[in-house]
Design a protein around this motif. Structure first.
Motif, PDB file in Angstrom:
ATOM      1  N   SER A 816       0.854  -1.182   0.000  1.00 39.43           N
ATOM      2  CA  SER A 816       0.000   0.000   0.000  1.00 39.43           C
ATOM      3  C   SER A 816       0.886   1.225   0.000  1.00 39.43           C
ATOM      4  O   SER A 816       2.110   1.124   0.137  1.00 39.43           O
ATOM      5  N   ILE A 817       0.270   2.381  -0.113  1.00 39.96           N
ATOM      6  CA  ILE A 817       1.051   3.607  -0.099  1.00 39.96           C
ATOM      7  C   ILE A 817       1.729   3.813   1.250  1.00 39.96           C
ATOM      8  O   ILE A 817       2.714   4.538   1.356  1.00 39.96           O
ATOM      9  N   ASP A 818       1.232   3.145   2.281  1.00 44.35           N
ATOM     10  CA  ASP A 818       1.825   3.251   3.613  1.00 44.35           C
ATOM     11  C   ASP A 818       2.921   2.224   3.849  1.00 44.35           C
ATOM     12  O   ASP A 818       3.516   2.193   4.934  1.00 44.35           O
ATOM     13  N   GLY A 819       3.201   1.397   2.858  1.00 44.30           N
ATOM     14  CA  GLY A 819       4.279   0.433   2.991  1.00 44.30           C
ATOM     15  C   GLY A 819       3.797  -0.952   3.415  1.00 44.30           C
ATOM     16  O   GLY A 819       2.609  -1.251   3.360  1.00 44.30           O
ATOM     17  N   PRO A 820       4.733  -1.830   3.800  1.00 44.59           N
ATOM     18  CA  PRO A 820       6.161  -1.551   4.014  1.00 44.59           C
ATOM     19  C   PRO A 820       6.921  -1.331   2.693  1.00 44.59           C
ATOM     20  O   PRO A 820       6.491  -1.774   1.648  1.00 44.59           O
ATOM     21  N   TYR A 821       8.074  -0.617   2.796  1.00 49.80           N
ATOM     22  CA  TYR A 821       8.863  -0.237   1.631  1.00 49.80           C
ATOM     23  C   TYR A 821      10.209  -0.942   1.614  1.00 49.80           C
ATOM     24  O   TYR A 821      10.801  -1.229   2.670  1.00 49.80           O
ATOM     25  N   THR A 822      10.668  -1.211   0.384  1.00 49.63           N
ATOM     26  CA  THR A 822      11.974  -1.821   0.146  1.00 49.63           C
ATOM     27  C   THR A 822      12.882  -0.806  -0.540  1.00 49.63           C
ATOM     28  O   THR A 822      12.459  -0.151  -1.508  1.00 49.63           O
ATOM     29  N   LEU A 823      14.107  -0.641  -0.063  1.00 52.02           N
ATOM     30  CA  LEU A 823      15.041   0.316  -0.662  1.00 52.02           C
ATOM     31  C   LEU A 823      15.410  -0.125  -2.072  1.00 52.02           C
ATOM     32  O   LEU A 823      15.817  -1.266  -2.295  1.00 52.02           O
ATOM     33  N   ILE A 824      15.299   0.808  -3.033  1.00 58.34           N
ATOM     34  CA  ILE A 824      15.688   0.542  -4.424  1.00 58.34           C
ATOM     35  C   ILE A 824      17.053   1.143  -4.714  1.00 58.34           C
ATOM     36  O   ILE A 824      17.928   0.495  -5.286  1.00 58.34           O
ATOM     37  N   ALA A 825      17.271   2.394  -4.300  1.00 64.11           N
ATOM     38  CA  ALA A 825      18.528   3.080  -4.581  1.00 64.11           C
ATOM     39  C   ALA A 825      18.675   4.258  -3.628  1.00 64.11           C
ATOM     40  O   ALA A 825      17.694   4.782  -3.089  1.00 64.11           O
ATOM     41  N   ALA A 826      19.930   4.693  -3.438  1.00 63.74           N
ATOM     42  CA  ALA A 826      20.227   5.857  -2.601  1.00 63.74           C
ATOM     43  C   ALA A 826      21.529   6.477  -3.095  1.00 63.74           C
ATOM     44  O   ALA A 826      22.358   5.809  -3.716  1.00 63.74           O
ATOM     45  N   GLY A 827      21.713   7.761  -2.798  1.00 63.75           N
ATOM     46  CA  GLY A 827      22.946   8.413  -3.206  1.00 63.75           C
ATOM     47  C   GLY A 827      22.868   9.916  -3.032  1.00 63.75           C
ATOM     48  O   GLY A 827      21.857  10.465  -2.570  1.00 63.75           O
ATOM     49  N   ASP A 828      23.934  10.592  -3.425  1.00 62.40           N
ATOM     50  CA  ASP A 828      23.996  12.046  -3.343  1.00 62.40           C
ATOM     51  C   ASP A 828      23.366  12.680  -4.584  1.00 62.40           C
ATOM     52  O   ASP A 828      23.397  12.115  -5.681  1.00 62.40           O
ATOM     53  N   VAL A 829      22.834  13.882  -4.410  1.00 62.04           N
ATOM     54  CA  VAL A 829      22.386  14.689  -5.540  1.00 62.04           C
ATOM     55  C   VAL A 829      23.561  15.594  -5.891  1.00 62.04           C
ATOM     56  O   VAL A 829      23.714  16.691  -5.347  1.00 62.04           O
ATOM     57  N   VAL A 830      24.408  15.119  -6.784  1.00 65.99           N
ATOM     58  CA  VAL A 830      25.711  15.735  -7.023  1.00 65.99           C
ATOM     59  C   VAL A 830      25.584  17.203  -7.412  1.00 65.99           C
ATOM     60  O   VAL A 830      26.286  18.081  -6.889  1.00 65.99           O
ATOM     61  N   ASP A 831      24.675  17.495  -8.312  1.00 65.38           N
ATOM     62  CA  ASP A 831      24.570  18.868  -8.820  1.00 65.38           C
ATOM     63  C   ASP A 831      24.120  19.851  -7.750  1.00 65.38           C
ATOM     64  O   ASP A 831      24.477  21.037  -7.784  1.00 65.38           O
ATOM     65  N   PHE A 832      23.326  19.367  -6.795  1.00 66.46           N
ATOM     66  CA  PHE A 832      22.778  20.273  -5.787  1.00 66.46           C
ATOM     67  C   PHE A 832      23.743  20.522  -4.636  1.00 66.46           C
ATOM     68  O   PHE A 832      23.453  21.341  -3.759  1.00 66.46           O
ATOM     69  N   THR A 833      24.876  19.824  -4.620  1.00 65.07           N
ATOM     70  CA  THR A 833      25.804  19.945  -3.485  1.00 65.07           C
ATOM     71  C   THR A 833      27.142  20.544  -3.894  1.00 65.07           C
ATOM     72  O   THR A 833      28.102  20.497  -3.125  1.00 65.07           O
ATOM     73  N   GLY A 834      27.227  21.119  -5.099  1.00 67.42           N
ATOM     74  CA  GLY A 834      28.482  21.700  -5.562  1.00 67.42           C
ATOM     75  C   GLY A 834      28.817  22.987  -4.828  1.00 67.42           C
ATOM     76  O   GLY A 834      28.034  23.520  -4.029  1.00 67.42           O
ATOM     77  N   ALA A 835      30.027  23.484  -5.089  1.00 67.75           N
ATOM     78  CA  ALA A 835      30.483  24.704  -4.425  1.00 67.75           C
ATOM     79  C   ALA A 835      29.574  25.891  -4.770  1.00 67.75           C
ATOM     80  O   ALA A 835      29.340  26.772  -3.935  1.00 67.75           O
ATOM     81  N   THR A 836      29.056  25.913  -5.986  1.00 71.73           N
ATOM     82  CA  THR A 836      28.126  26.963  -6.407  1.00 71.73           C
ATOM     83  C   THR A 836      26.708  26.408  -6.411  1.00 71.73           C
ATOM     84  O   THR A 836      26.478  25.295  -6.888  1.00 71.73           O
ATOM     85  N   ALA A 837      25.793  27.157  -5.864  1.00 74.60           N
ATOM     86  CA  ALA A 837      24.405  26.702  -5.806  1.00 74.60           C
ATOM     87  C   ALA A 837      23.878  26.418  -7.205  1.00 74.60           C
ATOM     88  O   ALA A 837      24.160  27.154  -8.155  1.00 74.60           O
ATOM     89  N   TRP A 838      23.125  25.349  -7.341  1.00 74.04           N
ATOM     90  CA  TRP A 838      22.517  24.982  -8.625  1.00 74.04           C
ATOM     91  C   TRP A 838      21.478  26.043  -9.000  1.00 74.04           C
ATOM     92  O   TRP A 838      20.783  26.564  -8.130  1.00 74.04           O
ATOM     93  N   PRO A 839      21.392  26.408 -10.281  1.00 71.40           N
ATOM     94  CA  PRO A 839      20.430  27.449 -10.680  1.00 71.40           C
ATOM     95  C   PRO A 839      19.008  27.106 -10.245  1.00 71.40           C
ATOM     96  O   PRO A 839      18.616  25.933 -10.165  1.00 71.40           O
TER      97      PRO A 839
END
Length: 888
Positions: A816-839
């Motif tokens: 159901s929408i309430d789960g239970p849930y299984t992890l599919i993938a995880a990671g960093d959002v590379v573009d959003f964590t750069g030295a310059t803020a993403w536009p």
């Protein structure tokens, strides 16, 4: 202004609220040069959309173009054109609109303006007023004059209300009650009376010709020009006066033609002046409009003028070089960049405005000029070296040998020339003219043989090359034009003395094919292809020579509009309602209803583009189908057409199967069926190869089938494209999906809810205030059913980069929408964590992809951290796309 709406019944009155500036600008554009007189009433505010505030566009604004087209602008309130919608224009607003630098309205002493006899007759509600912002009549010049004075001071120097008119453009400016807080109740009455009693019968009924071509004061007009104009509505014939004397053209009449009445009682609205016009000559012309029976009244037209083309033109974009060293700041380019020349073409005595060469002992000296193409050269004007002590120093060049070349390699000697010495004064004008004998050249080189003095230094102030325009020029469409109609006719300005033109056209600039040889200056290529870039060249052929023209380019329109639903109104009697064209179940006996039952009949809120879309209600309770039928006539095999596209917008609870018919051939929508229930715009692109013969398309049907199917679908932007557009999105989410926040506690602003993260609109966003202290995100159940997701995209919100997600986790569930849930993938959002803020409002560029082969019905997207937790107060995201495929 409501009184004007209520009292003026013989003309359409449209009101614009302060927030409707964009719509007002559209109205002004549509009513400029539209062939009728139009009136704009201001209430003390000059909208920024038609005149950029702060006098940012002193000439050529939409308002000025509207006025110069012979229309009228009046103002009630303080100082006309002074106050803009976001700031002030001050007195410059009126000065720019009238092109009168000295005009102003500072009448703070409030001398009473007494109603004139004309004012009593035309505006019986008008009372004497102590105007603080009147027109000072003695300031009117430059063609402006008082046309109608409703009230004026006792000495006749000031007026309010008053209409002033420009004798050249026909434009009118009026002021009514330019004084604060008095007679506020009667302003609407007086303006209404003026409109009904004077403006409509006098100004709005044009009696003279308008819209001259060439435009008034035009320059560089071809000598074989054909004059044209827009006739007055009541004109039966026209008298054309034409000559080189303003006074003669202005004073002449049928009884005293003065040699300038060249055509009398002609019915057409064009006039071909006899013979070729003289070079660089100013001509004046006038068209009197003559009414028909019974009075055959003659209405004298305004005086227009234009100046014929010169014999030769200055070459622009010249590169100057020399083989010897030059003084600092006194390089050879100074001889062609206009430095030191004033408006009267007089040269300064400043050395850094000139070129001065310092050759080594015995070193030859030359200066070379390179043009941007090959020209037929007529003359070279020379301003010699002109410093203050030139008559003593003699640095100016004296004797030169002139060479020319088409390619910079092969040179031909034109001859030896002596250049006159400069005057050493700042009133120095060119005093040497070199005859270039019409040679074809891209390069000209001057070899210095001697100077006017004894020292081995040689200089020039300025040179100007004049060429004869033997090549085709001024292409239409213009070079680099885009969105060009596929039915366009190509045109150009003819090469001087050309007897024919060779036209080349193609999509490869390096392999242009001959298209035609024409005697005139236009060529109709027939149907061009949509969304294509074309290159073309016109070579002018004279009696004894020919001149290749430059290669120009243009890009054709991307698509053709079949239907955009913008033309429909609520006027049933005129047959302009949407259901008068799109025939529904009331006529075709299906379950459809086109349009709303109440006005407005077309949809005005849910639109893909423009102002309107078509609402199609359907109910198949007693029929198998619901259809809307559209009759047309079109050949869909030309212009490279390959597809028919349309946009549709569904509604929650919709059922049934969407389809279209082209000439009766039925084509079912092959996207996910649930898209009919999505409250978002969906693209459907139909490959026309499925429709059979589309060379003569006469009918188009949009329908929904399925027993018991019911709902409403909105349709917009039906177009033809040269390709089948991709419309099956890899994003498996969309508007209408069930969405929850995580945690689902409502800790977000009322206008920034979880569902906005998947609404396909980057201008909305989801914000969760707990995003700094714990993982936040969304849960979603896609309408499309089971899917396999192998990637996602994220789009930043409108502000506060510190709130951007820094990492993601994606989970799936089949419970159901309430789960239970299984992890599919995880990671960093590379573009959003750069030295310059993403536009802002920008999707990630670094792909977020992963391997997965398990199908899920429900998904959870979490963002464990944000870019800068120390300064953020929440997590926000404009758009989340889950990229995958639907499981069959």
């Amino acid at each position: 202004m409501q009184k004007v709406v209520d009292n003026v019944t013989r003309a359409t009155v449209q009101l614009f609220a302060p927030a409707d500036e964009a719509a007002l600008a559209d109205w002004v554009i549509a009513h400029t040069n539209n062939g009728v007189a139009d009136l704009l009433i201001l209430c003390g505010n000059f909208p920024n959309s038609i005149y950029p505030v702060g006098n940012a566009q002193p000439d050529g604004s939409l308002a000025e173009s509207f006025l110069d087209a012979g229309n009228t602008i009046i103002n009630t309130g303080d100082y006309i054109f002074y106050v803009g919608s976001t700031g002030n224009n001050d007195a410059g607003g009126l000065q720019n609109m009238m092109d009168l630098p000295a005009v102003d309205m500072w009448g703070d002493d409030a001398i009473p303006c007494v109603v004139t006899p004309e004012g009593q007759q035309i505006t019986p509600s008008l009372q004497d007023i102590p105007s603080t912002r009147p027109f000072f009549l003695e300031q009117l010049e430059g063609g402006w004059y008082p046309e109608l004075i409703l009230a004026q001071t006792a000495d006749g120097t000031r007026a309010d209300p008053v209409i002033v008119r420009n004798a050249v453009t026909g434009g009118r400016i009026g002021i009514f009650f330019q004084v604060a807080d008095i007679l506020t109740e009667t302003r609407g009455d007086v303006i209404s009376e003026w409109i009904n009693n004077w403006y409509l019968p006098t100004a709005a009924a044009p009696k003279t010709s308008t819209a001259p071509s060439p435009a008034n004061d035009a320059v560089d007009v071809p000598r074989d020009v054909v004059l044209s104009w827009k006739p007055a509505p009541d004109a039966a014939t026209h008298d054309v006066y034409f000559g080189t004397s303003f006074d003669d053209v202005n004073a002449a009449s049928r009884s005293n033609p003065m040699g300038v009445l060249l055509s009398q009682d002609q019915t057409g609205t064009t006039f071909d002046a006899p013979g070729m016009l003289d070079f660089s000559t100013t001509y004046y012309w006038r068209v009197d409009e003559v009414n028909g029976a019974p009075d055959f009244a003659i209405f004298k037209g305004p005086i227009w003028s234009f100046t014929a083309e010169p014999f030769a033109y200055p070459v622009a974009n010249i590169l100057a070089t020399s083989n010897v060293a030059s003084d600092d700041g006194a390089g050879p380019q100074n001889t062609v960049n206009g430095s030191g020349l004033n408006a009267a073409d007089q040269h300064s005595t400043t050395s850094t405005d000139m070129w001065l060469a310092r050759p080594a002992a015995g070193e030859p000296v030359w200066i070379q000029y390179e043009f941007d193409g090959v020209y037929k050269l007529h003359e070279m004007l020379v301003w010699n070296y002109n410093v203050q002590f030139e008559l003593i120093l003699g640095f100016g060049v004296k004797d030169v040998t002139v060479e020319y070349s088409e390619n910079g390699t092969d040179w031909t000697v034109l001859g030896d020339v002596q250049l006159n010495q400069a005057t050493a004064r700042d009133t120095y004008a060119a005093n040497t003219t070199v005859d270039l004998q019409g040679v074809a050249a891209r390069f000209v080189r001057l070899h210095v043989n001697s100077g006017w003095g004894m020292m081995p230094q040689y200089g020039l102030s300025e040179v100007r090359f004049l060429y004869i325009p033997v090549q085709a020029r001024e292409p239409q469409p213009s070079d680099g034009a885009v969105d060009v109609s596929v039915d366009s006719t190509l045109a150009w300005r003819a090469g001087r003395d050309a007897v024919s033109h060779e036209v080349y056209l193609g999509t490869d600039a390096d392999a242009l094919a001959p298209a035609s040889t024409v005697s005139g200056n236009s060529y109709a290529p027939g149907g061009l292809n949509l969304a294509s870039t074309y290159y073309w060249q016109v070579n002018a052929v004279q009696e004894t020579e020919s001149w290749d023209g430059p290669v120009w380019s243009f890009a054709t329109q991307e698509y053709l509009v079949v239907e955009d639903f913008e033309s429909y109104t609520d006027d049933i009697d005129a047959g302009e309602a949407i259901f008068d064209t799109w025939i529904d179940g009331w006529v075709n006996n299906t379950g459809s209803t086109v349009g709303h039952l109440e006005t407005p009949f077309a949809e005005r809120s849910i639109v893909h583009s423009g102002r309107q879309s078509m609402p199609l209600f359907y109910d198949n309770a007693t029929t198998a189908t619901s259809e809307a039928d559209y009759t047309l006539s079109g050949n869909w095999t030309q212009y490279g057409i390959k597809s028919l596209s349309l946009y549709f917008y569904g509604a929650e609870g919709n059922t049934g199967q969407l389809y279209a018919k082209i000439n009766g051939t039925k084509i079912a929508y092959d996207g996910p069926a649930v898209n009919l229930a999505r409250p978002s715009w969906q693209l459907w692109s139909i490959d026309l190869s499925q429709a059979g013969n589309v060379s003569n398309v006469s009918s188009l049907t949009i329908g929904v089938e399925g027993a018991g199917a019911k709902g409403v679908v909105y349709v917009d932007d039906i177009r033809l494209y040269p390709e089948v557009l991709s419309y099956i999105s890899p994003d498996i989410t969309g508007a209408g999906d069930t969405v929850q926040g995580v945690p689902n506690d409502g800790d977000w602003p009322a206008a920034e809810t979880p569902n906005l993260a998947i609404d396909d609109n980057v201008n909305t966003k989801f914000l969760h205030f707990k995003g700094v202290t714990e993982p936040t995100g969304i849960r979603v159940t896609p309408l499309v059913g089971a899917t396999i997701v192998t990637g996602l995209t994220l789009t930043t919100a409108n502000d506060a980069p510190e709130r951007d997600p820094a990492a993601f986790e994606l989970y799936g569930s089949n419970a159901s929408i309430d789960g239970p849930y299984t992890l599919i993938a995880a990671g960093d959002v590379v573009d959003f964590t750069g030295a310059t803020a993403w536009p802002r409002l920008t999707k990630n560029a670094t792909p977020i992809e992963f391997n997965s082969s398990v199908a899920y019905l429900h998904y959870q997207v979490l963002f464990p951290t944000v870019r800068n937790p120390a300064s953020a107060n929440s997590m926000q995201i404009a758009e989340i796309e889950l990229l995958g495929t639907v499981v069959p």
